[in-house]
Design a protein around this motif. Sequence first.
Motif, short mmCIF file in Angstrom:
data_model
loop_
_atom_site.label_atom_id
_atom_site.label_comp_id
_atom_site.label_asym_id
_atom_site.label_seq_id
_atom_site.Cartn_x
_atom_site.Cartn_y
_atom_site.Cartn_z
N ASP A 1 0.83 -1.20 0.00
CA ASP A 1 0.00 0.00 0.00
C ASP A 1 0.87 1.26 0.00
O ASP A 1 0.70 2.16 -0.83
N TYR B 1 -0.34 5.22 -7.02
CA TYR B 1 -1.77 5.03 -6.93
C TYR B 1 -2.43 6.33 -7.37
O TYR B 1 -2.17 7.40 -6.81
N TYR C 1 -6.38 8.30 -5.47
CA TYR C 1 -6.65 7.82 -4.12
C TYR C 1 -6.03 8.81 -3.13
O TYR C 1 -4.90 9.27 -3.32
N TYR D 1 -7.67 -2.63 2.65
CA TYR D 1 -8.33 -1.84 1.61
C TYR D 1 -9.16 -2.73 0.70
O TYR D 1 -10.32 -2.43 0.41
N LYS E 1 -7.72 -1.67 -5.84
CA LYS E 1 -6.92 -0.45 -5.83
C LYS E 1 -5.84 -0.55 -6.90
O LYS E 1 -5.08 -1.52 -6.93
N THR F 1 -3.92 -3.82 -10.40
CA THR F 1 -5.05 -3.65 -9.50
C THR F 1 -5.03 -4.74 -8.44
O THR F 1 -5.20 -5.93 -8.74
#
Length: 283
Positions: free
Chosen positions: A118, A140, A143, A154, A162, A182
């Motif tokens: 992340d 990303y 976001y 998430y 994501k 993704t």
Amino acid sequence: MSLKSIIVVSFLLVLAACNVGEIADPKEYPITLSETEKTHPLAKYYYSVEEPSNEQYETLVYREPEDGLPFDEAGKMLEEGYLTMENGYTRFKDGSGYVAVNIQFPEATGEMLDWWFDWHGYDSMRYKIWYPGLHAFSLYENYEEPETFSISKYVLENPEGKTTHTIEAMMKGEDLQDLQITFVNPEQFGLDNSKLGTNQWAICANVKSGNLTIVQMVHFVRKTENGVEMRSRFWVGNDVHWIVRKIGISEDKLYGLAHHCLTEYTQLASFLPQVYSTYALNN
């Protein structure tokens, strides 16, 4: 789909050349740091590269198709022990590819990797130190950066997943690829979430080139005596026309993916505990 269209699409398939020369010249390596990036606190990791041993690279050999794990049997990775192929690659009879790589992460935890997948997508510097010279860009998009990072949390809360926009090369001398990765809920890959989150984790993602899904990947992470191991699995070309698979998926391309995976995660393992301690625990 016409034969001409198939041939064109095949060049987009799996690790093929997506030339984005406005970002960097794909033939000029390494992908360097900007003057601003050279002063970044993470820059020291760009200049400190941990490479796999020759013995590790030698495990990346072609195996028979029956040694591979079909995508619809991915749940077997959550069982104890090891499968027939822990390192290597093959092509199934339908022309799709399969890659397996096992990387040890001493002194690391599953929570660290869950955090990293992340956290890395909000500053391309974090991506560049992951594979110095071949990783160019990863963000990303659209976001808001969270206060705490967990890709598993998430995707459990957001069924659409994501997506990070990524630009990288698989091997030195190859063209850069423009990819969309993704991360998704493991249940979308047929995995049992009730078996995850304590002693083992599964970080799942679909990889697209343009509108074409070219790879489905899972990083299976589980505890070891001195840290964790990541058992990465890539299913290549499942969602494309069989003729495209036959044309676009070669043993060389599959080896390149295995080589890239082993190299980048050996590098990540070398600094992840320290970076996690600095940026996750101290914030």
